[in-house]
Design an enzyme around this catalytic site. Structure first.
Site, mmCIF file in Angstrom:
data_model
loop_
_atom_site.group_PDB
_atom_site.id
_atom_site.type_symbol
_atom_site.label_atom_id
_atom_site.label_comp_id
_atom_site.label_asym_id
_atom_site.label_seq_id
_atom_site.Cartn_x
_atom_site.Cartn_y
_atom_site.Cartn_z
ATOM 1 N N PRO A 91 -32.962 15.354 -7.630
ATOM 2 C CG PRO A 91 -31.630 17.091 -6.307
ATOM 3 C CD PRO A 91 -33.252 17.213 -6.879
ATOM 4 C CE LYS A 92 -33.621 6.548 -5.174
ATOM 5 N NZ LYS A 92 -32.133 5.794 -4.320
ATOM 6 C CB VAL A 93 -30.176 12.961 -1.883
ATOM 7 C CG1 VAL A 93 -29.181 13.659 -0.305
ATOM 8 C CG2 VAL A 93 -30.517 14.917 -2.146
#
EC number: 6.5.1.2
Length: 561
Positions: A124-126
């Site tokens: 995930p692209k936090v």
């Protein structure tokens, strides 16, 4: 409501240059608009990184930054000065540079990027603030903000106050450089439903302020890079987890194709997560040696972001629509944007008064989202063009008793009345939309809203744009309309009553309707004193009386003697 097209006002012609939409501005205006937007972004950027305060939503800032780059490329201007990264106040060098991540537009771009690459993983692209953690001899020695990728600010004192960040490490991590994202910890955050929540700005604010040590308890860390770490990704993830960086292992998946990436992306978009995300990152397990890392040159990883919940759209024109009741509504035409797979190219602003309060002109940038049932909604004006050329709205003399007869000033309300009488709420003329009514009226010059009853089948067939099948269908619909009951025709004449109230009145002829008193109308469902008065005004209107006599001559049920 139909568009008041004669009053439409547009200012921009757009052309394509290198696949981008470019405003057809004179050079002087282009330079001014670019400089103004560049300065505004710089001001927001400065406030954000120096004070930890967000003057604008993260997504809006990102989209306007992209818009600035687009404009600069359109005029061949250097884009290196675009203020999309923190101002360089810190002087602490990163042991390993932050490369940044390339953005992929869609699944096709993901497929192309993955082609020829192996040992791929998706994470995930936090959404938070990037940081470098430096461990020496098993202890956290330094923490450095991303800055420009080569050097940033020393955040060590603040980072040591964040409980979720390990202060000591062992084994291979005893002397290691880690790169990751400091994020706002969430419980059960569902990105699709809850959105970004301006998480990035909130994290930055907590790290910038000097008086909020307790707030740091709500921050977490997601490690996305261990330069020169174990070459084997499972081993790398396992060691990070043992050291206290467990989220990286939990949210890293091996993928072989774009379908698997898309599946993970959709799952993380709709599932409960402990952080806010704005997409996914695909990365190769094999990375270059850290001495080769440079800002903007990380070709071993790429991001596929989620489409924004709201899009910044350029206003290309302001138009006015006049409904059958005479209400004037303002509509903004937009340079098309995509929202949730829907192409949005216009948005309803509302009344003229509301439009004036919004102060929207062609050339402005507005934030648009989708409301219930996918209807475009204006959220805010995020950037105003220097030029404030606005159209003049039509006269406000229209009301519920105007434009039953055609005239030059009545064109749009007249068309709205035709569309209404053809709807299922009135005569139910299937296949008769606005375009068909406009074609008939333009060709045959209707005198009033029922003039179409006098058309012959030959006249309909000779209407430009009508194929044989369509003209025959319209002829049949017009003939069927003659058999509609009296109440349907009264609704077509826009009597100010609900269908339920009209049915309750029991009137089946014009003669009966003329005999009714205001007291009678007041007693009907959902009809009070005010509406009863409007019914009397409608019934006594000269145009309505003339139309009733014309319908009687056409032998329409309920209007004859």
């Amino acid at each position: 409501m139909r568009l008041w097209k004669s009053m439409a006002w547009g200012i921009l012609l757009w052309h394509s240059q290198s696949g981008a939409l470019c405003p057809a501005w004179p050079p002087a205006r282009a330079a001014e608009e670019i400089a103004r937007l560049q300065q505004q972004l710089a001001d927001w950027n400065d406030i954000y990184w120096k004070q930890g305060v967000s003057a604008v939503d993260d997504s809006v800032y990102d989209q306007l930054s992209a818009r600035l780059v687009q404009w600069q490329r359109c005029v061949g201007q250097d884009v290196s000065s675009t203020p999309v990264s923190p101002p360089l106040n810190g002087t602490t060098m990163h042991p390993v540079a932050h490369t940044g991540v390339r953005k992929l537009a869609d699944r096709q771009a993901v497929e192309q990027w993955m082609r020829g690459r192996s040992e791929l993983w998706v994470q995930p692209k936090v959404d938070g603030v990037a940081v470098t953690l430096v461990y020496q001899n098993g202890k956290l020695a330094r923490a450095i903000s991303r800055g420009n990728g080569l050097q940033g600010e020393d955040w060590t004192p603040k980072i040591r106050l964040i409980p979720s960040i390990p202060q000591t490490t062992q084994g291979a991590l005893a002397n290691a450089v880690l790169q990751g994202e400091i994020f706002l910890q969430r419980e059960g955050h569902i990105q699709q439903r809850m959105g970004g929540m301006n998480a990035r700005s909130k994290v930055a604010g907590m790290l910038m302020r000097q008086d909020n040590a307790s707030a740091l308890n709500s921050l977490g860390i997601f490690i996305w890079a261990w330069p020169d770490g174990p070459a084997n990704m499972p081993e790398r993830l396992s060691q990070l987890a043992k050291a206290g960086f467990s989220l990286t292992k939990k949210y890293s998946l091996a993928v072989k194709n774009a379908s698997e990436v898309e599946r993970a992306r959709q799952s993380w978009l709709t599932s409960a997560l402990p952080f806010v995300t704005d997409g996914v990152v695909i990365r190769m397990a094999k990375e270059p040696a850290s001495q080769h890392w440079r800002p903007g040159q990380g070709d071993w990883l790429a991001a596929w972001k989620y489409p924004p919940v709201a899009q910044v759209a350029q206003v290309s024109a302001i138009q006015f629509s006049v409904g059958k009741s005479g209400k004037i509504t303002v509509v903004a035409s937009l340079v098309p944007v995509i929202l949730d797979d829907k192409r949005v190219q216009r948005v309803n602003i509302g009344s003229v008064k509301r439009w004036e309060a919004w102060d929207i002109a062609p050339g402005d940038q507005i934030l648009v989202s989708l409301a219930g049932q996918g209807i475009p909604r204006l959220d805010e004006v995020v950037w105003r063009s220097r030029e404030r050329s606005k159209p003049v709205p039509p006269d406000s003399h229209f009301n519920s008793l105007t434009c039953f007869y055609a005239s030059e000033t009545c064109q749009e309300q007249f068309i709205s009345r035709l569309v209404w009488l053809g709807s299922r709420s009135a005569l139910g003329l299937d296949g008769m939309g606005e375009a068909s009514w406009r074609a008939l009226h333009q060709t045959h010059r209707f005198e009033h809203i029922f003039s179409w009853l006098a058309l012959t089948s030959a006249q309909i067939a000779n209407t430009p744009g009508f194929a044989k099948g369509k003209s025959e269908q319209i002829w049949r619909q017009f003939n069927l309309a003659r058999r509609q009951p009296f109440t349907r025709w009264i609704m077509a004449m826009d009597i100010p009553l609900t269908q339920a109230a009209l049915q309750a009145s029991g009137d089946r002829s014009w003669e009966q309707l003329l005999m009714r008193t205001e007291q009678h109308w007041r007693q009907l469902p959902a009809t009070g004193e005010r509406r009863a008065g409007r019914v009397i005004d409608w019934r006594d209107n000269p145009q309505i009386k003339t139309l009733s006599r014309w319908l009687a001559a056409q032998h329409i049920p309920g209007f004859g003697s």
